[in-house]
Design a protein around this motif. Structure first.
Motif, mmCIF file in Angstrom:
data_model
loop_
_atom_site.group_PDB
_atom_site.id
_atom_site.type_symbol
_atom_site.label_atom_id
_atom_site.label_comp_id
_atom_site.label_asym_id
_atom_site.label_seq_id
_atom_site.Cartn_x
_atom_site.Cartn_y
_atom_site.Cartn_z
ATOM 1 N N LYS A 63 3.944 -11.199 -6.652
ATOM 2 C CA LYS A 63 2.795 -11.957 -6.157
ATOM 3 C C LYS A 63 3.249 -13.134 -5.291
ATOM 4 N N GLU A 64 4.287 -13.821 -5.759
ATOM 5 C CA GLU A 64 4.795 -14.974 -5.014
ATOM 6 C C GLU A 64 5.306 -14.549 -3.640
ATOM 7 N N ASN A 65 6.060 -13.470 -3.580
ATOM 8 C CA ASN A 65 6.597 -12.998 -2.306
ATOM 9 C C ASN A 65 5.495 -12.520 -1.368
ATOM 10 N N ILE A 66 4.444 -11.937 -1.926
ATOM 11 C CA ILE A 66 3.314 -11.516 -1.090
ATOM 12 C C ILE A 66 2.646 -12.730 -0.449
ATOM 13 N N ILE A 67 2.526 -13.815 -1.217
ATOM 14 C CA ILE A 67 1.944 -15.048 -0.667
ATOM 15 C C ILE A 67 2.791 -15.571 0.483
#
Length: 380
Positions: free
Chosen positions: A14-18
């Motif tokens: 999720k963090e990398n997608i952000i």
């Protein structure tokens, strides 16, 4: 541990997608700006050179971000190495700041030969033009860059870089806190399950001990009834072993178990003991924790029945909307003490606290001749 690692991996994705979405929008912005400009001005052309210059500037920040995100930020967020983190971040910002200032201010531009700027720069008013190659006083360019300089643009760049690293650190800390909170909830749920299992373990032996004592008394009084009682006990044991291990059971099953237990206990007593049970004919399709009401009924038989004088036990269970109300009233014998309920009642309170928190009502009235228990809980 495996579930914890999966949770961390999910948060990392999720963090990398952000990050990917934010940087994608940032790099796409100059393209959209040029496109909108061509739509509003028919004479304007798509300036890929301008876009490339903007992208080169963004790439500078992207490199700093990647180094901080994958190498430096984990030192503070996951390893708590504050001194090493701040030292390396200061070094990172300093190195890239010096590089930016040097590349921005120093040396000839790409494709320009040394000395070309001086050769083609127009002379100032009142001054002679610079000497050309072959003339007296001409000094060839030595190729060295001028000293590093920085101005307002570089200060703005430094502020933006610091804000970018702070944003990156804030996002990581947020996901770390969220992961820790979910891990604590998981540990709390496991602890809750262990406590409930321990409390039910304490209740079950107490229940069987009382029932076996009743059967022992019936063996001498009426052997045939003792045999029937053993069959009834097997049904109760089956419920305790299979249904009692579940976190919740249908209300109808719990009421049936309660009625079977009271029927089993009635065999032992004469008409001097009045036992009444009031339950609705049909139950809502809702659940309750198993073996919750039996403790109060056990205590009623233990402390409310006397062979010397008339005594009573009244059990009532009814539903009101999404809640169930349970009432157990019994007479008190002369031998009853102030510790009515003992360990069993304390365990019930703990179970109610663990399952419902503050969303339940348990009112116990201990009068000289009557012991009254009123319990209200929401249906699950």
């Amino acid at each position: 541990m495996g579930k914890h690692l999966r949770l961390m991996k999910k948060h990392e994705i999720k963090e990398n997608i952000i990050y990917l979405a934010l940087w994608g929008i940032l790099f796409l912005a100059p393209v959209l700006t040029n496109y909108l400009r061509t739509l509003s001005d028919t004479h304007a052309s798509f300036q890929w050179t301008e876009i490339g210059m903007v992208w080169r500037s963004y790439a500078f920040f992207l490199v700093v971000f990647l180094v901080h995100n994958f190498l430096l930020a984990p030192l503070l967020v996951y390893k708590q190495r504050k001194a090493l983190y701040f030292s390396l971040v200061t070094l990172l910002v300093g190195v890239f700041f010096v590089y930016h200032c040097t590349s921005h201010h120093g040396g000839p531009q790409p494709g320009e030969r040394p000395g070309m700027e001086e050769m083609h720069r127009p002379p100032m008013h009142g001054m002679a033009p610079p000497p050309k190659p072959g003339e007296k006083g001409f000094k060839p360019h030595d190729g060295h860059r001028p000293p590093m300089m920085f101005g307002q643009h570089d200060v703005v760049m430094l502020v933006v870089m610091v804000l970018m690293l702070g944003m990156n650190l804030g996002v990581k800390l947020y996901f770390k806190a969220d992961n820790d909170a979910k891990q604590m909830d998981e540990l709390a749920n496991k602890n809750l399950e262990q406590q409930l299992e321990y409390l039910k373990y304490q209740i079950n032996p107490h229940f069987f001990m009382n029932t076996l004592n009743n059967i022992h008394a019936l063996v001498d009084i009426n052997p045939e009834k003792a045999k029937d009682t053993i069959l009834e006990l097997s049904k109760l044991m089956r419920y305790v072993l299979y249904e009692g291990a579940k976190p919740q059971v249908p209300l109808q099953h719990e009421v049936n178990f309660l009625n079977n237990y009271i029927t089993l206990m009635k065999i032992r007593y004469t008409d001097r003991v009045r036992i009444t049970v009031n339950t609705p004919a049909s139950m809502p399709d809702k659940n309750v924790p198993p073996l919750l009401f039996i403790t109060f009924v056990e205590n009623a038989f233990k402390h409310g029945v006397s062979y010397q004088r008339e005594s009573f036990i009244d059990v009532t269970l009814l539903t009101e909307g999404d809640r169930v109300k349970f009432v157990c009233r019994n007479s008190k014998t002369d031998e009853a003490d102030d510790t009515h309920g003992g360990v069993g009642l304390a365990n019930v309170r703990k179970r109610l606290d663990l399952i419902y928190g503050n969303d339940y009502m348990l009112d116990i009235t201990d009068e000289p001749g009557v012991y009254d228990v009123r319990l209200g809980i929401p249906l699950l």
